[in-house]
Design a protein around this motif. Structure first.
Motif, PDB file in Angstrom:
ATOM      1  N   ALA A 177       0.840  -1.200   0.000  1.00 25.77           N
ATOM      2  CA  ALA A 177       0.000   0.000   0.000  1.00 25.77           C
ATOM      3  C   ALA A 177       0.874   1.249   0.000  1.00 25.77           C
ATOM      4  CB  ALA A 177      -0.925  -0.005   1.215  1.00 25.77           C
ATOM      5  N   HIS A 178       1.075   1.810  -1.208  1.00 27.09           N
ATOM      6  CA  HIS A 178       1.867   3.030  -1.367  1.00 27.09           C
ATOM      7  C   HIS A 178       3.299   2.847  -0.832  1.00 27.09           C
ATOM      8  CE1 HIS A 178      -1.855   5.087  -2.498  1.00 27.09           C
ATOM      9  NE2 HIS A 178      -2.414   4.407  -1.505  1.00 27.09           N
ATOM     10  N   TRP A 179       3.856   1.652  -1.058  1.00 23.70           N
ATOM     11  CA  TRP A 179       5.227   1.367  -0.627  1.00 23.70           C
ATOM     12  C   TRP A 179       6.197   2.341  -1.281  1.00 23.70           C
ATOM     13  CZ3 TRP A 179       9.742   0.102  -3.161  1.00 23.70           C
ATOM     14  CH2 TRP A 179      10.786  -0.409  -2.367  1.00 23.70           C
ATOM     15  N   ARG A 180       7.204   2.754  -0.548  1.00 21.70           N
ATOM     16  CA  ARG A 180       8.225   3.671  -1.071  1.00 21.70           C
ATOM     17  C   ARG A 180       9.613   3.153  -0.712  1.00 21.70           C
ATOM     18  NH1 ARG A 180       5.769   9.447   1.112  1.00 21.70           N
ATOM     19  NH2 ARG A 180       3.680   9.237   0.168  1.00 21.70           N
TER      20      ARG A 180
ATOM     21  N   TYR B 123      -5.952   7.093   6.417  1.00 21.98           N
ATOM     22  CA  TYR B 123      -4.748   6.508   5.843  1.00 21.98           C
ATOM     23  C   TYR B 123      -3.526   6.818   6.685  1.00 21.98           C
ATOM     24  CZ  TYR B 123      -7.324   5.472   1.557  1.00 21.98           C
ATOM     25  OH  TYR B 123      -8.216   4.987   0.648  1.00 21.98           O
TER      26      TYR B 123
ATOM     27  N   TYR C 117      -0.420   6.447   4.881  1.00 23.98           N
ATOM     28  CA  TYR C 117       0.546   6.861   3.856  1.00 23.98           C
ATOM     29  C   TYR C 117       0.427   8.345   3.504  1.00 23.98           C
ATOM     30  CZ  TYR C 117      -2.793   7.352  -0.005  1.00 23.98           C
ATOM     31  OH  TYR C 117      -3.808   7.774  -0.822  1.00 23.98           O
ATOM     32  N   SER C 118      -0.689   8.972   3.878  1.00 28.39           N
ATOM     33  CA  SER C 118      -0.907  10.390   3.600  1.00 28.39           C
ATOM     34  C   SER C 118      -1.699  11.000   4.744  1.00 28.39           C
ATOM     35  CB  SER C 118      -1.666  10.568   2.282  1.00 28.39           C
ATOM     36  OG  SER C 118      -3.039  10.254   2.458  1.00 28.39           O
TER      37      SER C 118
ATOM     38  N   PRO D 197       4.106   5.163   4.685  1.00 26.18           N
ATOM     39  CA  PRO D 197       3.724   4.328   3.551  1.00 26.18           C
ATOM     40  C   PRO D 197       4.017   2.856   3.815  1.00 26.18           C
ATOM     41  CG  PRO D 197       5.811   5.419   3.107  1.00 26.18           C
ATOM     42  CD  PRO D 197       5.314   5.962   4.425  1.00 26.18           C
TER      43      PRO D 197
ATOM     44  N   ASP E 175      -3.336   0.303   5.751  1.00 25.82           N
ATOM     45  CA  ASP E 175      -3.798   0.796   4.460  1.00 25.82           C
ATOM     46  C   ASP E 175      -4.006  -0.339   3.454  1.00 25.82           C
ATOM     47  OD1 ASP E 175      -3.727   3.347   5.483  1.00 25.82           O
ATOM     48  OD2 ASP E 175      -1.844   3.908   4.506  1.00 25.82           O
ATOM     49  N   TYR E 176      -3.152  -1.363   3.507  1.00 26.67           N
ATOM     50  CA  TYR E 176      -3.291  -2.486   2.575  1.00 26.67           C
ATOM     51  C   TYR E 176      -4.632  -3.201   2.776  1.00 26.67           C
ATOM     52  CZ  TYR E 176      -2.633  -6.985   0.291  1.00 26.67           C
ATOM     53  OH  TYR E 176      -2.804  -8.101  -0.495  1.00 26.67           O
TER      54      TYR E 176
ATOM     55  N   ASP F 164      -7.571  -0.801   1.615  1.00 25.07           N
ATOM     56  CA  ASP F 164      -7.695  -0.527   0.179  1.00 25.07           C
ATOM     57  C   ASP F 164      -7.719  -1.782  -0.683  1.00 25.07           C
ATOM     58  OD1 ASP F 164      -8.037   2.176   0.136  1.00 25.07           O
ATOM     59  OD2 ASP F 164      -5.946   2.670  -0.292  1.00 25.07           O
TER      60      ASP F 164
END
Length: 299
Positions: free
Chosen positions: A64-67, A116, A118-119, A158, A163-164, A167
């Motif tokens: 989920a929005h991994w960075r 969330y 991640y944000s 993130p 989040d995973y 979503d």
């Protein structure tokens, strides 16, 4: 584990009717240790260990929005999403089970969080119902900060399971709970609600007698620690300057160090699971009745 013992009648936390209701209306899958090798290092004295043995923060390793991140950071997310055996196993579990309710538990601060992470955005799906559940849990069991994780803690995370599951798995209720730190507000909440879960009057009296000493200890710790948790990452120079001191500080920040506090924490949050499940069941039942009523046509 204390929750499972309580559901099975091995503690006096739940009445028989409560246990029966939980078992009849719910199917629960519990992962009580998502980082077993990292936990072993903690038990061996590495009390500040948050990563697995590959130095990867597992709560940054989900897709989920991994960075990308830096290997030397304590929140290093790994070489790719799901690069670690632990997160691969957890992914398989949630993908297969597809829960209606997901909760992930951490320590290092107090908080009741929704997506969330991640944000700083608020989740878009079922958010009103999630806020109702969070309010129920928070009022009874935490009285701490509550809201969307990224916006509430002020730190973007993130690659989290929170989040995973929300979503990707499309679980309508996804929460993260930070359940312990020796903070002033946390100590006050325990003191005010001690009699709910600690019935030994002698131990309770002894605990309350030491609260002034605890306050002095917390003031000392506050000079060195800003609150490391699974959703808050802070680098502390004391870790390099006085590693033994830092290990002791991590031990006390993440774990209760006396029997009374430990008893309160495990009972309080086991009870919180019950109230969370109950509230979700109530909302689901009400929505089902509303749907039936709105579709009913007597003519």
């Amino acid at each position: 584990l204390h929750f499972i013992k309580s559901v099975c009648g091995k503690t006096d936390l739940f009445k028989k009717s409560t246990r029966t209701s939980l078992m009849d209306k719910s199917e629960i899958r519990l992962v009580y240790n998502a980082n077993p090798k990292g936990r072993l290092l903690v038990q061996q004295g590495e009390h500040c260990q948050r990563e697995n043995t590959n130095s990867v923060d597992l709560n940054r390793n989900w897709s989920a929005h991994w960075r990308e991140g830096y290997p030397n950071n304590e929140d290093y997310p790994g070489t790719a999403a799901f690069s670690e055996n632990e997160t691969q196993t957890l992914k398989s579990l949630v993908d297969d089970f597809k829960p209606d309710l997901f909760a992930t538990y951490h320590s290092g601060t107090y908080g009741v969080y929704s997506p969330y992470a991640y944000s700083r955005d608020l989740g878009k799906n079922n958010i009103k119902n999630m806020e109702t559940v969070m309010s129920e849990v928070n009022d009874k069991h935490c009285q701490c900060e509550s809201g969307a994780a990224g916006a509430t803690v002020g730190y973007i995370c993130p690659g989290t399971s929170l989040d995973y599951v929300y979503d990707t798995v499309a679980t309508p209720y996804s929460f993260a709970f930070e359940i312990y730190t020796p903070s002033f507000s946390g100590a006050k909440f325990i003191e005010d609600n001690l009699s709910r879960y600690v019935k030994d009057e002698e131990k309770t009296a002894s605990f309350l007698e030491t609260k002034s000493t605890l306050g002095s200890k917390l003031r000392g710790q506050a000079k060195h620690s800003k609150g490391r948790s699974c959703f808050i990452s802070t680098a502390d120079p004391a870790h390099e300057e006085a590693p033994e001191l830092m290990q002791d500080m991590c031990a006390t920040q993440f774990n209760p160090t006396d029997e009374v506090t430990y008893t309160f924490i495990v009972n309080n949050w086991s009870d919180a699971i019950y109230h969370m499940v109950l509230k979700v069941q109530e909302i689901t039942a009400e929505e089902s009745l509303t749907a039936v009523g709105s579709s009913f046509d007597p003519y």
